[in-house]
Motif scaffolding. Structure first.
Motif, PDB file in Angstrom:
ATOM      1  N   VAL A  29       0.784  -1.246  -0.081  1.00 62.05           N
ATOM      2  CA  VAL A  29      -0.014  -0.021   0.074  1.00 62.05           C
ATOM      3  C   VAL A  29       0.836   1.136  -0.080  1.00 62.05           C
ATOM      4  CG1 VAL A  29      -1.620   1.269   1.394  1.00 62.05           C
ATOM      5  CG2 VAL A  29      -2.077  -1.147   1.035  1.00 62.05           C
ATOM      6  N   ALA A  30       2.033   1.228   0.857  1.00 61.58           N
ATOM      7  CA  ALA A  30       2.748   2.469   0.888  1.00 61.58           C
ATOM      8  C   ALA A  30       3.764   2.559  -0.532  1.00 61.58           C
ATOM      9  CB  ALA A  30       3.701   2.258   2.119  1.00 61.58           C
ATOM     10  N   THR A  31       3.943   1.438  -0.986  1.00 57.11           N
ATOM     11  CA  THR A  31       4.758   1.798  -1.967  1.00 57.11           C
ATOM     12  C   THR A  31       3.905   2.145  -3.278  1.00 57.11           C
ATOM     13  OG1 THR A  31       6.074  -0.223  -1.257  1.00 57.11           O
ATOM     14  CG2 THR A  31       6.202   0.545  -3.779  1.00 57.11           C
ATOM     15  N   ILE A  32       2.804   1.568  -3.372  1.00 58.30           N
ATOM     16  CA  ILE A  32       1.918   2.021  -4.773  1.00 58.30           C
ATOM     17  C   ILE A  32       1.480   3.365  -4.604  1.00 58.30           C
ATOM     18  CG2 ILE A  32      -0.284   1.562  -5.619  1.00 58.30           C
ATOM     19  CD1 ILE A  32       0.177  -1.348  -5.027  1.00 58.30           C
ATOM     20  N   GLY A  33       1.048   3.725  -3.186  1.00 58.56           N
ATOM     21  CA  GLY A  33       0.460   5.047  -2.931  1.00 58.56           C
ATOM     22  C   GLY A  33       1.517   6.160  -3.299  1.00 58.56           C
ATOM     23  N   LEU A  34       2.834   5.856  -2.670  1.00 59.77           N
ATOM     24  CA  LEU A  34       3.815   7.071  -2.981  1.00 59.77           C
ATOM     25  C   LEU A  34       4.110   6.979  -4.345  1.00 59.77           C
ATOM     26  CD1 LEU A  34       6.130   6.316   0.236  1.00 59.77           C
ATOM     27  CD2 LEU A  34       4.716   8.283  -0.128  1.00 59.77           C
ATOM     28  N   ALA A  35       4.357   5.865  -5.175  1.00 60.38           N
ATOM     29  CA  ALA A  35       4.801   5.946  -6.337  1.00 60.38           C
ATOM     30  C   ALA A  35       3.817   6.724  -7.238  1.00 60.38           C
ATOM     31  CB  ALA A  35       4.948   4.375  -6.997  1.00 60.38           C
ATOM     32  N   GLY A  36       2.430   6.589  -7.159  1.00 58.98           N
ATOM     33  CA  GLY A  36       1.470   7.197  -7.988  1.00 58.98           C
ATOM     34  C   GLY A  36       1.048   8.657  -7.420  1.00 58.98           C
ATOM     35  N   LEU A  37       1.615   9.050  -6.304  1.00 55.86           N
ATOM     36  CA  LEU A  37       1.543  10.414  -5.750  1.00 55.86           C
ATOM     37  C   LEU A  37       1.751  11.532  -6.926  1.00 55.86           C
ATOM     38  CD1 LEU A  37       0.325  11.200  -3.381  1.00 55.86           C
ATOM     39  CD2 LEU A  37       2.419  11.582  -2.445  1.00 55.86           C
ATOM     40  N   PHE A 126      -1.799   0.256 -15.920  1.00 55.97           N
ATOM     41  CA  PHE A 126      -3.289   0.443 -16.039  1.00 55.97           C
ATOM     42  C   PHE A 126      -4.009   0.711 -14.657  1.00 55.97           C
ATOM     43  CE2 PHE A 126      -7.630  -1.284 -15.877  1.00 55.97           C
ATOM     44  CZ  PHE A 126      -8.115  -0.585 -17.186  1.00 55.97           C
ATOM     45  N   GLY A 127      -3.443  -0.045 -13.701  1.00 55.70           N
ATOM     46  CA  GLY A 127      -3.894   0.600 -12.174  1.00 55.70           C
ATOM     47  C   GLY A 127      -3.977   1.621 -11.796  1.00 55.70           C
ATOM     48  N   LEU A 128      -2.620   2.331 -12.241  1.00 54.38           N
ATOM     49  CA  LEU A 128      -2.583   3.739 -11.969  1.00 54.38           C
ATOM     50  C   LEU A 128      -3.175   4.332 -12.743  1.00 54.38           C
ATOM     51  CD1 LEU A 128      -0.682   5.907 -10.577  1.00 54.38           C
ATOM     52  CD2 LEU A 128       0.945   5.720 -12.124  1.00 54.38           C
ATOM     53  N   TRP A 129      -3.296   4.065 -14.013  1.00 55.38           N
ATOM     54  CA  TRP A 129      -4.159   4.976 -14.887  1.00 55.38           C
ATOM     55  C   TRP A 129      -5.775   5.021 -14.397  1.00 55.38           C
ATOM     56  CZ3 TRP A 129      -6.581   3.268 -19.959  1.00 55.38           C
ATOM     57  CH2 TRP A 129      -6.942   4.374 -20.691  1.00 55.38           C
ATOM     58  N   ALA A 130      -6.212   3.754 -14.160  1.00 56.83           N
ATOM     59  CA  ALA A 130      -7.672   3.699 -13.638  1.00 56.83           C
ATOM     60  C   ALA A 130      -7.929   4.536 -12.487  1.00 56.83           C
ATOM     61  CB  ALA A 130      -7.998   2.199 -13.559  1.00 56.83           C
ATOM     62  N   GLY A 131      -7.069   4.289 -11.394  1.00 55.05           N
ATOM     63  CA  GLY A 131      -7.238   4.859 -10.223  1.00 55.05           C
ATOM     64  C   GLY A 131      -7.243   6.444 -10.184  1.00 55.05           C
ATOM     65  N   THR A 132      -6.447   7.051 -11.260  1.00 55.10           N
ATOM     66  CA  THR A 132      -6.701   8.440 -11.459  1.00 55.10           C
ATOM     67  C   THR A 132      -7.499   8.926 -12.318  1.00 55.10           C
ATOM     68  OG1 THR A 132      -4.682   8.201 -13.016  1.00 55.10           O
ATOM     69  CG2 THR A 132      -4.120   8.735 -10.685  1.00 55.10           C
ATOM     70  N   ALA A 133      -8.016   8.178 -13.479  1.00 55.42           N
ATOM     71  CA  ALA A 133      -8.616   8.768 -14.504  1.00 55.42           C
ATOM     72  C   ALA A 133     -10.041   8.469 -14.336  1.00 55.42           C
ATOM     73  CB  ALA A 133      -7.866   8.191 -15.837  1.00 55.42           C
ATOM     74  N   ILE A 134     -10.671   7.374 -13.793  1.00 53.74           N
ATOM     75  CA  ILE A 134     -11.895   7.322 -13.628  1.00 53.74           C
ATOM     76  C   ILE A 134     -12.484   7.722 -12.214  1.00 53.74           C
ATOM     77  CG2 ILE A 134     -13.383   5.153 -13.295  1.00 53.74           C
ATOM     78  CD1 ILE A 134     -11.449   3.439 -14.827  1.00 53.74           C
ATOM     79  N   ALA A 144     -10.478  -2.376 -13.160  1.00 50.02           N
ATOM     80  CA  ALA A 144      -9.189  -2.818 -12.730  1.00 50.02           C
ATOM     81  C   ALA A 144      -9.244  -4.236 -12.567  1.00 50.02           C
ATOM     82  CB  ALA A 144      -8.588  -2.008 -11.675  1.00 50.02           C
ATOM     83  N   THR A 145     -10.222  -4.790 -11.951  1.00 51.62           N
ATOM     84  CA  THR A 145     -10.444  -6.198 -11.676  1.00 51.62           C
ATOM     85  C   THR A 145     -10.600  -6.864 -12.921  1.00 51.62           C
ATOM     86  OG1 THR A 145     -11.648  -5.652  -9.797  1.00 51.62           O
ATOM     87  CG2 THR A 145     -12.022  -7.851 -10.594  1.00 51.62           C
ATOM     88  N   VAL A 146     -11.358  -6.435 -14.089  1.00 55.97           N
ATOM     89  CA  VAL A 146     -11.360  -6.929 -15.457  1.00 55.97           C
ATOM     90  C   VAL A 146      -9.914  -7.157 -15.916  1.00 55.97           C
ATOM     91  CG1 VAL A 146     -12.222  -6.777 -17.786  1.00 55.97           C
ATOM     92  CG2 VAL A 146     -13.726  -6.295 -15.934  1.00 55.97           C
ATOM     93  N   VAL A 150      -3.569  -7.734 -10.360  1.00 56.59           N
ATOM     94  CA  VAL A 150      -2.264  -6.729  -9.926  1.00 56.59           C
ATOM     95  C   VAL A 150      -2.995  -5.387 -10.096  1.00 56.59           C
ATOM     96  CG1 VAL A 150       0.025  -5.800 -10.307  1.00 56.59           C
ATOM     97  CG2 VAL A 150      -0.603  -8.390 -10.294  1.00 56.59           C
ATOM     98  N   ALA A 151      -3.665  -5.226 -11.370  1.00 56.16           N
ATOM     99  CA  ALA A 151      -4.200  -4.103 -11.654  1.00 56.16           C
ATOM    100  C   ALA A 151      -5.157  -3.579 -10.642  1.00 56.16           C
ATOM    101  CB  ALA A 151      -4.798  -4.122 -13.102  1.00 56.16           C
ATOM    102  N   ALA A 152      -5.815  -4.364 -10.105  1.00 48.57           N
ATOM    103  CA  ALA A 152      -6.784  -4.358  -9.119  1.00 48.57           C
ATOM    104  C   ALA A 152      -6.442  -3.663  -7.755  1.00 48.57           C
ATOM    105  CB  ALA A 152      -7.990  -5.526  -8.880  1.00 48.57           C
ATOM    106  N   SER A 153      -5.428  -4.326  -7.342  1.00 50.42           N
ATOM    107  CA  SER A 153      -4.427  -3.855  -6.097  1.00 50.42           C
ATOM    108  C   SER A 153      -4.177  -2.536  -6.273  1.00 50.42           C
ATOM    109  CB  SER A 153      -3.447  -4.788  -5.963  1.00 50.42           C
ATOM    110  OG  SER A 153      -3.859  -6.283  -5.532  1.00 50.42           O
ATOM    111  N   TYR A 154      -3.457  -2.088  -7.424  1.00 54.35           N
ATOM    112  CA  TYR A 154      -2.795  -0.791  -7.742  1.00 54.35           C
ATOM    113  C   TYR A 154      -3.961   0.277  -7.659  1.00 54.35           C
ATOM    114  CZ  TYR A 154       2.164  -1.630  -8.648  1.00 54.35           C
ATOM    115  OH  TYR A 154       3.313  -1.888  -8.571  1.00 54.35           O
ATOM    116  N   ALA A 155      -5.053  -0.010  -8.269  1.00 54.85           N
ATOM    117  CA  ALA A 155      -6.256   0.828  -8.805  1.00 54.85           C
ATOM    118  C   ALA A 155      -6.916   1.073  -7.252  1.00 54.85           C
ATOM    119  CB  ALA A 155      -7.194   0.260  -9.604  1.00 54.85           C
ATOM    120  N   VAL A 156      -6.989   0.205  -6.363  1.00 54.66           N
ATOM    121  CA  VAL A 156      -7.765   0.416  -5.133  1.00 54.66           C
ATOM    122  C   VAL A 156      -6.791   1.241  -4.322  1.00 54.66           C
ATOM    123  CG1 VAL A 156      -8.503  -0.655  -3.076  1.00 54.66           C
ATOM    124  CG2 VAL A 156      -9.229  -1.565  -5.168  1.00 54.66           C
TER     125      VAL A 156
END
Length: 272
Positions: A29-37, A126-134, A144-146, A150-156
């Motif tokens: 969670v910390a790694t994905i959150g900081l990377a996408g900030l 894709f997870g980063l894109w979906a999480g920011t653009a949807i 992201a689930t579709v 991994v995409a779902a985890s990132y997107a959430v």
């Protein structure tokens, strides 16, 4: 069926997100959150600035303009609900804004996975894109689930990190409205009241998983229940949408929502 649809869209969806948290570690969670900030902050600034300019150019009424902008920039209907209370928006403005957000949520859930494959995006990208653009959490998780686990985890994680932006922006909007008003007429909102409870529960689930308190044999069942709940929530979103609502909203708010949606989607990819 209105009560059931609302329950599915909110309670079941939020419970599903908490269950997804039970399958992730605190380090993830910390790694994905900081990377996408950087991408999240960049798209947020672009969307809010464009919302002011484009909304005025299109002649969209003030409350609707503010709600559609924040709904697109942060977290869809949740942001609209919070900001409507902050600015004291009338019922019609709230209804129109939610309708606009739902239209592009449904489109995003269908189109984004196909576009992601056409663009050759990896699951994390894709997870980063979906999480920011949807716009809304339900469609973020569905798309992201579709695309993949991994995409779902990132997107959430990206989406929930983005949801936290509702706190500083709501406080800013409160200050902006209060400036120049007598103290007796000013509105105030405690910052901790703006943090969604399900986000806190998501972090609690992550901590429990990180501590090893969830047996590995439970993981498949937890993941199934999470994805099943997301499916139910997305069905409720679809059942809450209609062409009549879109027609009644008028073309100006719909055009504003569409322009901001495309702008955020493109800028998210460019920032990546």
């Amino acid at each position: 069926w209105a009560g059931g649809k609302t329950f599915a869209q909110k309670t079941i969806l939020q419970a599903s997100i908490v269950l997804l948290g039970a399958g992730m570690s605190l380090w993830q969670v910390a790694t994905i959150g900081l990377a996408g900030l950087p991408v999240m902050i960049g798209t947020l600034v672009i969307c809010v600035a464009a919302g002011i300019v484009v909304g005025r150019a299109l002649g969209v009424e003030r409350d609707t303009r503010i709600l559609v902008t924040y709904g697109t920039a942060i977290c869809g209907a949740s942001a609209i609900a919070t900001m409507s209370a902050v600015i004291g928006a009338a019922g019609p403005a709230i209804a129109i804004s939610v309708t606009v957000i739902v239209v592009y949520n449904v489109l995003a859930a269908v189109l984004f996975p196909m576009l992601g494959h056409l663009l050759g995006l990896s699951e994390p990208a894709f997870g980063l894109w979906a999480g920011t653009a949807i716009n809304d959490t339900s469609s973020v998780v569905a798309a992201a689930t579709v695309y993949g686990v991994v995409a779902a985890s990132y997107a959430v994680v990206v989406k929930l990190t983005r949801t936290l932006a509702i706190v500083p922006l709501a406080l800013f909007q409160t200050w902006f409205q209060n400036r120049g008003l007598p103290e007796t007429e000013q509105k105030s909102t405690a910052w901790y009241r703006l943090i969604p409870l399900f986000l806190v529960l998501f972090l609690v689930a992550v901590i429990i998983q990180t501590a090893g308190l969830i047996p590995p044999a439970w993981n498949d069942t937890i993941r199934f229940l999470a994805f099943f709940g997301i499916t139910v929530a997305m069905a409720a979103v679809g059942m809450s949408s209609s062409l009549a609502d879109i027609r009644n909203a008028g073309w100006r708010p719909v055009a504003l929502g569409g322009i901001l949606w495309v702008l955020v989607a493109v800028s998210s990819l460019l920032l990546q």
